[in-house]
Design a protein around this motif. Structure first.
Motif, PDB file in Angstrom:
ATOM      1  N   GLY A   1     -19.738  42.351 -35.327  1.00 21.68           N
ATOM      2  CA  GLY A   1     -20.550  42.918 -34.264  1.00 21.68           C
ATOM      3  C   GLY A   1     -19.726  43.627 -33.206  1.00 21.68           C
ATOM      4  O   GLY A   1     -18.504  43.778 -33.334  1.00 21.68           O
ATOM      5  N   SER A   2     -20.421  44.054 -32.150  1.00 19.05           N
ATOM      6  CA  SER A   2     -19.787  44.825 -31.083  1.00 19.05           C
ATOM      7  C   SER A   2     -20.171  44.277 -29.714  1.00 19.05           C
ATOM      8  O   SER A   2     -21.242  43.685 -29.537  1.00 19.05           O
ATOM      9  CB  SER A   2     -20.219  46.290 -31.155  1.00 19.05           C
ATOM     10  N   LEU A   3     -19.283  44.507 -28.764  1.00 12.95           N
ATOM     11  CA  LEU A   3     -19.537  44.217 -27.357  1.00 12.95           C
ATOM     12  C   LEU A   3     -18.846  45.285 -26.528  1.00 12.95           C
ATOM     13  O   LEU A   3     -17.829  45.851 -26.957  1.00 12.95           O
ATOM     14  CB  LEU A   3     -18.980  42.848 -26.947  1.00 12.95           C
ATOM     15  N   ARG A   4     -19.383  45.540 -25.351  1.00 12.04           N
ATOM     16  CA  ARG A   4     -18.692  46.423 -24.419  1.00 12.04           C
ATOM     17  C   ARG A   4     -18.460  45.662 -23.122  1.00 12.04           C
ATOM     18  O   ARG A   4     -19.419  45.228 -22.466  1.00 12.04           O
ATOM     19  CB  ARG A   4     -19.475  47.705 -24.128  1.00 12.04           C
ATOM     20  N   LEU A   5     -17.208  45.521 -22.761  1.00 14.14           N
ATOM     21  CA  LEU A   5     -16.850  44.885 -21.504  1.00 14.14           C
ATOM     22  C   LEU A   5     -16.726  45.941 -20.414  1.00 14.14           C
ATOM     23  O   LEU A   5     -16.332  47.080 -20.676  1.00 14.14           O
ATOM     24  CB  LEU A   5     -15.525  44.137 -21.637  1.00 14.14           C
ATOM     25  N   SER A   6     -17.065  45.529 -19.202  1.00 11.08           N
ATOM     26  CA  SER A   6     -16.915  46.392 -18.042  1.00 11.08           C
ATOM     27  C   SER A   6     -16.102  45.661 -16.984  1.00 11.08           C
ATOM     28  O   SER A   6     -16.102  44.431 -16.928  1.00 11.08           O
ATOM     29  CB  SER A   6     -18.281  46.769 -17.464  1.00 11.08           C
ATOM     30  N   CYS A   7     -15.439  46.432 -16.153  1.00  8.88           N
ATOM     31  CA  CYS A   7     -14.671  45.858 -15.048  1.00  8.88           C
ATOM     32  C   CYS A   7     -14.825  46.791 -13.862  1.00  8.88           C
ATOM     33  O   CYS A   7     -14.475  47.974 -13.952  1.00  8.88           O
ATOM     34  CB  CYS A   7     -13.212  45.714 -15.432  1.00  8.88           C
ATOM     35  N   THR A   8     -15.372  46.282 -12.791  1.00 16.43           N
ATOM     36  CA  THR A   8     -15.584  47.117 -11.615  1.00 16.43           C
ATOM     37  C   THR A   8     -14.677  46.658 -10.482  1.00 16.43           C
ATOM     38  O   THR A   8     -14.345  45.481 -10.354  1.00 16.43           O
ATOM     39  CB  THR A   8     -17.049  47.059 -11.156  1.00 16.43           C
ATOM     40  N   GLY A   9     -14.293  47.625  -9.661  1.00 18.03           N
ATOM     41  CA  GLY A   9     -13.459  47.331  -8.515  1.00 18.03           C
ATOM     42  C   GLY A   9     -13.701  48.344  -7.425  1.00 18.03           C
ATOM     43  O   GLY A   9     -14.481  49.286  -7.588  1.00 18.03           O
ATOM     44  N   SER A  10     -13.045  48.149  -6.323  1.00 19.26           N
ATOM     45  CA  SER A  10     -13.189  49.099  -5.229  1.00 19.26           C
ATOM     46  C   SER A  10     -12.403  50.373  -5.537  1.00 19.26           C
ATOM     47  O   SER A  10     -11.507  50.379  -6.371  1.00 19.26           O
ATOM     48  CB  SER A  10     -12.685  48.481  -3.931  1.00 19.26           C
ATOM     49  N   LYS A  11     -12.758  51.441  -4.841  1.00 14.07           N
ATOM     50  CA  LYS A  11     -12.049  52.708  -5.033  1.00 14.07           C
ATOM     51  C   LYS A  11     -10.583  52.547  -4.661  1.00 14.07           C
ATOM     52  O   LYS A  11      -9.696  53.102  -5.308  1.00 14.07           O
ATOM     53  CB  LYS A  11     -12.695  53.802  -4.180  1.00 14.07           C
ATOM     54  N   ARG A  12     -10.333  51.760  -3.645  1.00 11.55           N
ATOM     55  CA  ARG A  12      -8.950  51.553  -3.202  1.00 11.55           C
ATOM     56  C   ARG A  12      -8.121  50.904  -4.295  1.00 11.55           C
ATOM     57  O   ARG A  12      -6.942  51.216  -4.459  1.00 11.55           O
ATOM     58  CB  ARG A  12      -8.951  50.674  -1.949  1.00 11.55           C
ATOM     59  N   ILE A  13      -8.747  50.015  -5.056  1.00  8.64           N
ATOM     60  CA  ILE A  13      -8.013  49.307  -6.100  1.00  8.64           C
ATOM     61  C   ILE A  13      -7.842  50.174  -7.338  1.00  8.64           C
ATOM     62  O   ILE A  13      -6.795  50.178  -7.976  1.00  8.64           O
ATOM     63  CB  ILE A  13      -8.746  47.997  -6.445  1.00  8.64           C
ATOM     64  N   CYS A  14      -8.870  50.901  -7.705  1.00  6.54           N
ATOM     65  CA  CYS A  14      -8.851  51.618  -8.975  1.00  6.54           C
ATOM     66  C   CYS A  14      -8.179  52.979  -8.897  1.00  6.54           C
ATOM     67  O   CYS A  14      -7.565  53.427  -9.877  1.00  6.54           O
ATOM     68  CB  CYS A  14     -10.273  51.778  -9.496  1.00  6.54           C
ATOM     69  N   SER A  15      -8.287  53.630  -7.772  1.00  3.84           N
ATOM     70  CA  SER A  15      -7.758  54.978  -7.671  1.00  3.84           C
ATOM     71  C   SER A  15      -6.248  55.003  -7.844  1.00  3.84           C
ATOM     72  O   SER A  15      -5.543  54.162  -7.305  1.00  3.84           O
ATOM     73  CB  SER A  15      -8.111  55.578  -6.301  1.00  3.84           C
ATOM     74  N   ASN A  16      -5.796  55.960  -8.641  1.00  5.68           N
ATOM     75  CA  ASN A  16      -4.369  56.213  -8.825  1.00  5.68           C
ATOM     76  C   ASN A  16      -3.616  55.032  -9.428  1.00  5.68           C
ATOM     77  O   ASN A  16      -2.405  54.915  -9.245  1.00  5.68           O
ATOM     78  CB  ASN A  16      -3.709  56.601  -7.499  1.00  5.68           C
ATOM     79  N   ASN A  17      -4.331  54.160 -10.110  1.00  2.00           N
ATOM     80  CA  ASN A  17      -3.687  53.027 -10.764  1.00  2.00           C
ATOM     81  C   ASN A  17      -4.066  52.946 -12.242  1.00  2.00           C
ATOM     82  O   ASN A  17      -5.228  53.145 -12.595  1.00  2.00           O
ATOM     83  CB  ASN A  17      -4.116  51.710 -10.096  1.00  2.00           C
ATOM     84  N   ALA A  18      -3.079  52.657 -13.056  1.00  2.00           N
ATOM     85  CA  ALA A  18      -3.376  52.353 -14.443  1.00  2.00           C
ATOM     86  C   ALA A  18      -4.059  50.998 -14.510  1.00  2.00           C
ATOM     87  O   ALA A  18      -3.802  50.108 -13.695  1.00  2.00           O
ATOM     88  CB  ALA A  18      -2.092  52.327 -15.264  1.00  2.00           C
ATOM     89  N   LEU A  19      -4.949  50.851 -15.464  1.00  2.00           N
ATOM     90  CA  LEU A  19      -5.701  49.613 -15.631  1.00  2.00           C
ATOM     91  C   LEU A  19      -5.542  49.099 -17.056  1.00  2.00           C
ATOM     92  O   LEU A  19      -5.244  49.870 -17.974  1.00  2.00           O
ATOM     93  CB  LEU A  19      -7.177  49.843 -15.328  1.00  2.00           C
ATOM     94  N   ALA A  20      -5.744  47.816 -17.229  1.00  2.00           N
ATOM     95  CA  ALA A  20      -5.505  47.225 -18.544  1.00  2.00           C
ATOM     96  C   ALA A  20      -6.452  46.054 -18.796  1.00  2.00           C
ATOM     97  O   ALA A  20      -7.049  45.499 -17.866  1.00  2.00           O
ATOM     98  CB  ALA A  20      -4.059  46.745 -18.647  1.00  2.00           C
ATOM     99  N   TRP A  21      -6.577  45.704 -20.066  1.00  2.00           N
ATOM    100  CA  TRP A  21      -7.282  44.507 -20.497  1.00  2.00           C
ATOM    101  C   TRP A  21      -6.279  43.569 -21.171  1.00  2.00           C
ATOM    102  O   TRP A  21      -5.415  44.008 -21.947  1.00  2.00           O
ATOM    103  CB  TRP A  21      -8.377  44.841 -21.508  1.00  2.00           C
ATOM    104  N   PHE A  22      -6.441  42.296 -20.878  1.00  2.00           N
ATOM    105  CA  PHE A  22      -5.681  41.236 -21.527  1.00  2.00           C
ATOM    106  C   PHE A  22      -6.671  40.188 -22.017  1.00  2.00           C
ATOM    107  O   PHE A  22      -7.817  40.137 -21.576  1.00  2.00           O
ATOM    108  CB  PHE A  22      -4.722  40.578 -20.531  1.00  2.00           C
ATOM    109  N   HIS A  23      -6.229  39.346 -22.935  1.00  2.00           N
ATOM    110  CA  HIS A  23      -7.048  38.197 -23.287  1.00  2.00           C
ATOM    111  C   HIS A  23      -6.179  36.939 -23.379  1.00  2.00           C
ATOM    112  O   HIS A  23      -4.954  37.008 -23.517  1.00  2.00           O
ATOM    113  CB  HIS A  23      -7.875  38.438 -24.551  1.00  2.00           C
ATOM    114  N   GLN A  24      -6.860  35.813 -23.270  1.00  2.00           N
ATOM    115  CA  GLN A  24      -6.153  34.533 -23.268  1.00  2.00           C
ATOM    116  C   GLN A  24      -7.010  33.477 -23.947  1.00  2.00           C
ATOM    117  O   GLN A  24      -8.212  33.381 -23.696  1.00  2.00           O
ATOM    118  CB  GLN A  24      -5.828  34.097 -21.844  1.00  2.00           C
ATOM    119  N   THR A  25      -6.383  32.697 -24.814  1.00  2.00           N
ATOM    120  CA  THR A  25      -7.038  31.556 -25.448  1.00  2.00           C
ATOM    121  C   THR A  25      -6.369  30.284 -24.956  1.00  2.00           C
ATOM    122  O   THR A  25      -5.215  30.316 -24.496  1.00  2.00           O
ATOM    123  CB  THR A  25      -6.946  31.645 -26.977  1.00  2.00           C
TER     124      THR A  25
END
Length: 121
Positions: free
Chosen positions: A15-39
């Protein structure tokens, strides 16, 4: 750092899922973003990253061809489209801001809250 992940849930293998991550403009602007996972009992692992323009992406070998990272800077939102899910994808997924590099693969990272993905066989 105010980053909030959502979209996790229970899905059957394949199956499929779509994850989203929201933040403030100050945090997201001009920054690379990433996903990690942990078990449980394991360290947090890199999944995917995108530069701030959304033009360059990187993926862990285990998710290449199945997951797609993207971002909408107008909405200050990061996405992770997960297809062909496997039981081994089961984990707590975190979004993060790369405060040290432009690719999203170098860190150090500022962490948001996670969202749980469970893939049943």
């Amino acid at each position: 750092v105010q980053l909030q992940a959502s979209g996790g849930g229970l899905v059957q293998a394949g199956g499929s899922l779509r994850l989203s991550c929201t933040g403030s403009k100050r945090i997201c602007s001009n920054n690379a973003l990433a996903w990690f996972h942990q078990t449980p009992g394991k360290e947090r692992e890199f999944v995917a990253a995108v530069n701030w323009r959304g033009t360059t992406t990187s993926y862990a070998d285990s998710v290449k061809g199945r997951f797609t990272i993207s971002r909408d800077n107008a909405k200050n939102t990061l996405y992770l489209q997960m297809n062909s899910l496997k039981p081994e994808d089961t984990a707590l997924y975190y979004c993060a801001r790369d405060s040290g590099g432009s690719s999203g693969t170098t860190g150090p990272y500022d962490w948001g809250q996670g969202t749980l993905v469970t893939v049943s066989s």
